[in-house]
Motif scaffolding. Structure first.
Motif, short mmCIF file in Angstrom:
data_model
loop_
_atom_site.label_atom_id
_atom_site.label_comp_id
_atom_site.label_asym_id
_atom_site.label_seq_id
_atom_site.Cartn_x
_atom_site.Cartn_y
_atom_site.Cartn_z
N LEU A 11 9.94 -45.79 14.21
CA LEU A 11 9.20 -46.66 13.21
C LEU A 11 10.15 -47.88 12.55
CD1 LEU A 11 6.44 -44.34 11.67
CD2 LEU A 11 6.42 -46.00 13.65
N SER A 12 9.37 -48.91 12.68
CA SER A 12 10.10 -50.26 11.64
C SER A 12 10.36 -50.03 10.39
CB SER A 12 9.54 -51.52 12.23
OG SER A 12 9.91 -52.52 11.69
N SER A 13 11.31 -50.40 9.66
CA SER A 13 11.55 -50.42 8.27
C SER A 13 10.96 -51.86 7.71
CB SER A 13 12.84 -50.28 8.03
OG SER A 13 13.69 -51.22 8.50
N SER A 14 10.79 -52.65 8.58
CA SER A 14 10.56 -54.12 8.26
C SER A 14 8.95 -54.57 8.06
CB SER A 14 11.07 -55.16 9.24
OG SER A 14 10.65 -55.05 10.42
N LYS A 15 8.08 -53.47 8.80
CA LYS A 15 6.80 -53.66 8.82
C LYS A 15 6.10 -52.69 7.57
CE LYS A 15 6.22 -54.86 13.54
NZ LYS A 15 5.48 -54.76 14.90
N ALA A 16 5.71 -53.00 6.44
CA ALA A 16 5.24 -52.34 5.29
C ALA A 16 4.39 -51.02 5.95
CB ALA A 16 4.40 -53.11 4.41
N PHE A 17 3.30 -51.15 6.82
CA PHE A 17 2.64 -49.56 7.05
C PHE A 17 3.52 -48.72 7.90
CE2 PHE A 17 1.72 -52.68 10.36
CZ PHE A 17 1.49 -52.33 11.52
N GLU A 18 4.33 -49.37 8.57
CA GLU A 18 5.21 -48.36 9.33
C GLU A 18 6.19 -47.68 8.24
OE1 GLU A 18 7.06 -49.38 12.94
OE2 GLU A 18 5.24 -50.33 13.69
N TYR A 19 6.73 -48.87 7.39
CA TYR A 19 7.69 -48.19 6.36
C TYR A 19 7.18 -47.10 5.54
CZ TYR A 19 11.07 -48.34 2.55
OH TYR A 19 11.68 -48.02 1.47
N ASN A 20 6.01 -47.09 5.17
CA ASN A 20 5.40 -46.10 4.42
C ASN A 20 4.95 -44.98 5.10
OD1 ASN A 20 5.00 -47.94 2.42
ND2 ASN A 20 3.02 -48.85 2.80
N LEU A 21 4.65 -44.99 6.41
CA LEU A 21 4.40 -43.94 7.33
C LEU A 21 5.80 -43.04 7.27
CD1 LEU A 21 2.11 -42.48 8.79
CD2 LEU A 21 2.75 -43.91 10.95
N THR A 22 6.90 -43.85 7.59
CA THR A 22 7.98 -43.01 7.49
C THR A 22 8.33 -42.35 6.12
OG1 THR A 22 9.01 -44.28 9.18
CG2 THR A 22 10.65 -43.41 7.74
N ASN A 23 8.12 -43.20 5.25
CA ASN A 23 8.47 -42.42 3.78
C ASN A 23 7.61 -41.04 3.78
OD1 ASN A 23 10.31 -44.07 3.21
ND2 ASN A 23 9.01 -45.71 1.87
N GLU A 24 6.44 -41.24 3.86
CA GLU A 24 5.63 -39.92 3.85
C GLU A 24 5.98 -38.92 4.89
OE1 GLU A 24 2.23 -37.62 2.04
OE2 GLU A 24 3.45 -39.69 1.34
N TRP A 25 6.40 -39.15 5.84
CA TRP A 25 6.79 -38.19 6.95
C TRP A 25 8.07 -37.43 6.41
CZ3 TRP A 25 8.55 -39.06 12.72
CH2 TRP A 25 8.71 -38.01 13.24
#
Length: 812
Positions: free
Chosen positions: A290-304
């Protein structure tokens, strides 16, 4: 004309599939909906002339698909050979037909639904008559059929055959299909194949199916296997992909991402997912692209990552995680930087190794995901596969030769590019946005333009076509529609069972007693009953030297036959049946399981017997659960464990029984202090005690589904001072109803009481039930069946595809 393996014959009353290869006929009777297979089928003997019979050549029978209230026979009428592995041909379905079999009422126009299902099944579905496509090439066959040895995760038409299995049809008739991709390249010195298997456990279109479900299944889960054959050497390497294993979804025009359930619920589901993968594949390396520059992908990574870190201590020996921002690393088409990721996981790749026919096994898998698990995922998986492929070739000293073979390199790239396009089309309705990277090594100007067009088309499909496609997927997997083939002979026989049956009341008595380490005494007191019972079951916990008293117990049960004694250490289950009934007991089986506690197997156990008497089914489960006021959840989990793990994890106990009784020292407690409990007992105020009594609460709120308990009118059964009627006030645990009897099925409670025997700190508990069982007169039943067969008639046939009249054929 193409050489079709099978032929479907259609008449007003019969659908008959002839398979010359097996010298067999599969017959579906439209009037009775009875299904059977036979070595011969004589149409003229059924009163039919060739003019009344139509036929169509088919590859095979896919199963029965319900659309609203109509049942359709699904058959494959066109297929394309995609090549061979080890001499076995793999086909891709290119056309199916849906032919109305029966309906429960006159339906609406279903042509649009039929067209959608036919379109779904006509691309990206594969089958073989002798190659197990649902399994990797490393699987060692045990000699069963393709159906028997299949991996149900990838068996898309499994549900379409289930009713045929219930009518005991030979599973040779069942041909599993997979959705995914297949391609094979035959070079001068090597064979290279790629197989992708999409799971049907959480199947659906992109915005309809994201994340995880409560069973640990994730959306867009695909197992991809690269197969290499060099002379007599067979190699295989497996990778998997799947949605981020949390509860999440996207909705609206902007595809807004949201977490659909709490973190605690995601943790539970993630653990189920991890457990299933570890059981299947061994060690798992999870790669997140996932990308760290796209907010929703970044949030998904953090939760995972927050969830992964929370559970990691429990999985440190079997699970690892790697984050690789694909967009950031490969920005400007620097796709060679994927090698940085491969270097990072090189230790895992070396440890996991790959399957080889010389005896080596793959020890683990790489699990890759991006947002959709399509474009980025496919590029990374192809790079990993190439790296492993070179190791395989190096083993047989072919790596240098093959790297110079342009046709081989080109075949590898095309296979993975086409794989990406197929999997993308199945999930989003379009090909991959970056398949040119795999095909050519970079996007190029044309690839960049196609990337934009594909993204627009995906959005269009999501808003216009995906809901219709999801309905078709659910229909093929039979997720929602409950219309099914019912053997109408059986259905009608049940309606008029009084014509050939008599109904008998069977009285059942169960007694449970925890002897706390004492020997079994007071045998006359526990065997005597005011009412004669046809079945008597005793369960003993913590009984000392039970074997010394077996003969005394049997002698005391005059008029009864001993069906079974199960004695494991200090627990015993003894089953008696009235003498005259013993010959009518069938399907008897028994089992014992040790129960887990805090992740380890404890000394507590469950003993189980199941059998049938006449037309009724019985299950008796005697158990001793973990003690302690604070272990309410552990006891519930142990009961669930008993039902899932008894009889070799066959889930027999989860089936419906006419009589199912679970009893013993269940050890549930009252959540009050000793002083409060004794105070309420002095006033015989049981109502207040039951407000905090654990088992009562569990039953009331459905934590033990299906079970009930007769009304309790006796005092707590534990802890008494041995040899007296006084509770032991020195114990840290207050009085509780530890010894219990639960039931489910068609039982009617008659008696529920404690037995006033003071030889233990527990009081024995007795329960009696009545069950009405059906005794069948087989001769009368056969006469009734013959009459019903003549009376039943099918509805008129609906519209049929183009078929040939059988008048020029000899049907025998």
């Amino acid at each position: 004309m193409e050489d079709y393996p099978m032929r479907l014959y259609v008449s007003l009353k019969y659908f008959v599939i002839h398979w010359p290869r097996q010298e067999s006929y599969l017959v579906l009777e439209r009037n009775t909906q009875r299904i059977y297979s036979t070595n011969t089928f004589n149409f003229s003997g059924k009163g039919l002339t060739p003019d009344e019979i139509l036929y169509i050549d088919i590859y095979f029978f896919l199963g029965v698909i319900p659309i609203e209230t109509v049942l359709y026979i699904a058959v494959v009428t066109k297929a394309e050979s995609k090549g061979k592995i080890l001499g076995k041909t793999i086909y891709e379905i290119s056309e199916i037909e849906l032919i109305e079999f029966n309906r429960s009422e006159d339906p609406k126009n279903l042509e649009n639904s039929k067209t959608s299902i036919k379109k779904l099944l006509s691309t990206g579905f594969y089958f073989s008559f002798d190659y197990s496509l649902t399994l990797s090439i490393s699987y060692e066959s045990q000699g069963g059929t393709l159906h028997d040895e299949s991996d149900k995760r990838f068996y898309w038409n499994f549900e379409l055959y289930k009713e045929f299995i219930s009518q005991d049809i030979n599973t040779l008739w069942f041909v599993p299909i997979i959705q995914g991709f297949f391609s094979v390249f035959h070079g001068d010195a090597v064979v290279l194949a790629l197989v992708s298997r999409r799971s049907c456990e959480r199947a659906g279109t992109r915005y309809n199916c994201r994340g995880i479900d409560e069973n640990g299944n994730v959306a867009n889960f695909v197992e991809t296997e690269q197969i290499l054959i060099v002379t007599d050497n067979i190699f295989s390497y497996t990778q998997i992909r799947g949605s981020v294993p949390l509860y999440w979804g996207q909705s609206g025009i902007t595809a807004q991402l949201s977490f659909t359930k709490s973190r605690e619920m995601s943790i539970t589901a993630f653990c189920h997912h991890a457990d299933r993968l570890i059981e299947k594949y061994g060690h798992i390396t999870m790669i997140n692209l996932l990308s760290s520059s796209k907010a929703f992908e970044y949030n998904l990574t953090n939760e995972w990552e927050a969830i992964f870190n929370k559970v990691y201590s429990n999985y440190s020996q079997h699970l690892s995680y790697t984050y690789f921002d694909f967009h950031s690393n490969c920005k400007g088409q620097k796709f060679h930087k994927i090698n940085l990721l491969i270097e990072r996981i090189s230790n895992f790749l070396q440890y996991y190794c790959y399957y080889s026919s010389d005896g080596s096994k793959q020890q683990g898998v790489i699990r890759t995901n991006c947002l959709d698990c399509l474009d980025r995922t496919n590029v990374v998986q192809s790079s990993i596969s190439w790296d492993v492929l070179m190791n395989m070739l190096r083993k047989v000293n072919m790596d240098y030769v093959i790297k110079q073979d342009a046709s081989f390199v080109r075949a590898f790239k095309l296979q993975w590019a086409d794989n990406g396009d197929y999997l993308s089309y199945q999930y989003t309705g379009t090909g991959s946005t970056i398949s040119a990277v795999t095909r050519e090594g970079s996007l190029g100007l044309k690839g960049l333009i196609m990337h934009g067009i594909t993204s627009i088309n995906r959005f269009y499909n999501a808003t216009v076509h995906d809901d219709v496609k999801q309905i078709s997927i659910d229909a093929v997997l039979r997720k929602k529609n409950k219309t099914q083939i019912v053997n109408k002979i059986e259905e009608e026989l049940n309606k008029c069972s009084q014509e050939y049956s008599q109904f008998i009341d069977i009285r059942i008595r169960v007694v449970t007693w925890d002897l706390c380490g004492n020997k079994l005494g007071f045998i006359n007191e526990i065997t005597v009953s005011e009412d004669f019972c046809n079945i008597v079951i005793f369960a003993f916990q913590q009984v000392s030297e039970f074997g010394l008293y077996e003969d005394l117990l049997v002698s005391a049960m005059a008029g009864y036959a001993l069906l079974k004694i199960i004695c494991i250490e200090d627990s015993a289950l003894v089953v008696f049946v009235e003498d005259r009934l013993i010959e009518d007991v069938t399907m008897f089986d028994h089992d014992s399981v040790y129960l887990p506690y805090k992740g380890k197997i404890s000394n507590k156990k469950a003993l189980t017997v199941i059998f049938e008497l006449y037309d009724s089914s019985f299950a008796f489960v005697a158990c001793h659960l973990v003690s302690g006021t604070d272990n309410n959840s552990a006891r519930k989990e142990q009961i669930r464990y008993i039902h899932s793990q008894s009889f070799g994890s066959s889930e027999k106990l989860l089936e419906d029984f006419d009589c199912k009784i679970l009893f013993g020292n269940l050890n549930f407690r009252v959540n009050l202090c000793t002083f409060q409990i004794l105070s309420y007992l002095n006033d015989e105020n049981y109502e207040e005690l039951f407000k905090t009594e654990q088992l009562t609460h569990n039953l009331k709120y459905g934590y033990l589904p299906g079970y009930k308990e007769p009304e309790i009118t006796f005092p707590p059964t534990y802890p008494y001072v041995e040899g007296s009627d006084e509770y032991d006030r020195l114990k840290s645990r207050g009085p509780s109803w530890c010894d219990r009897v639960l039931y489910s099925g068609k039982l009617i409670p008659q008696i529920y009481k404690d037995l006033k025997i003071i030889a233990s700190s527990h009081r024995p508990v007795e329960a009696q039930f009545v069950l009405q069982v059906k005794k069948v007169n087989q001769e009368l039943k056969k006469e009734t069946e013959s009459r019903l067969y003549e009376e039943l008639s099918p509805r008129p046939l609906g519209s049929l595809p183009k078929m040939t009249c059988a008048k020029d054929l000899i049907c025998s």
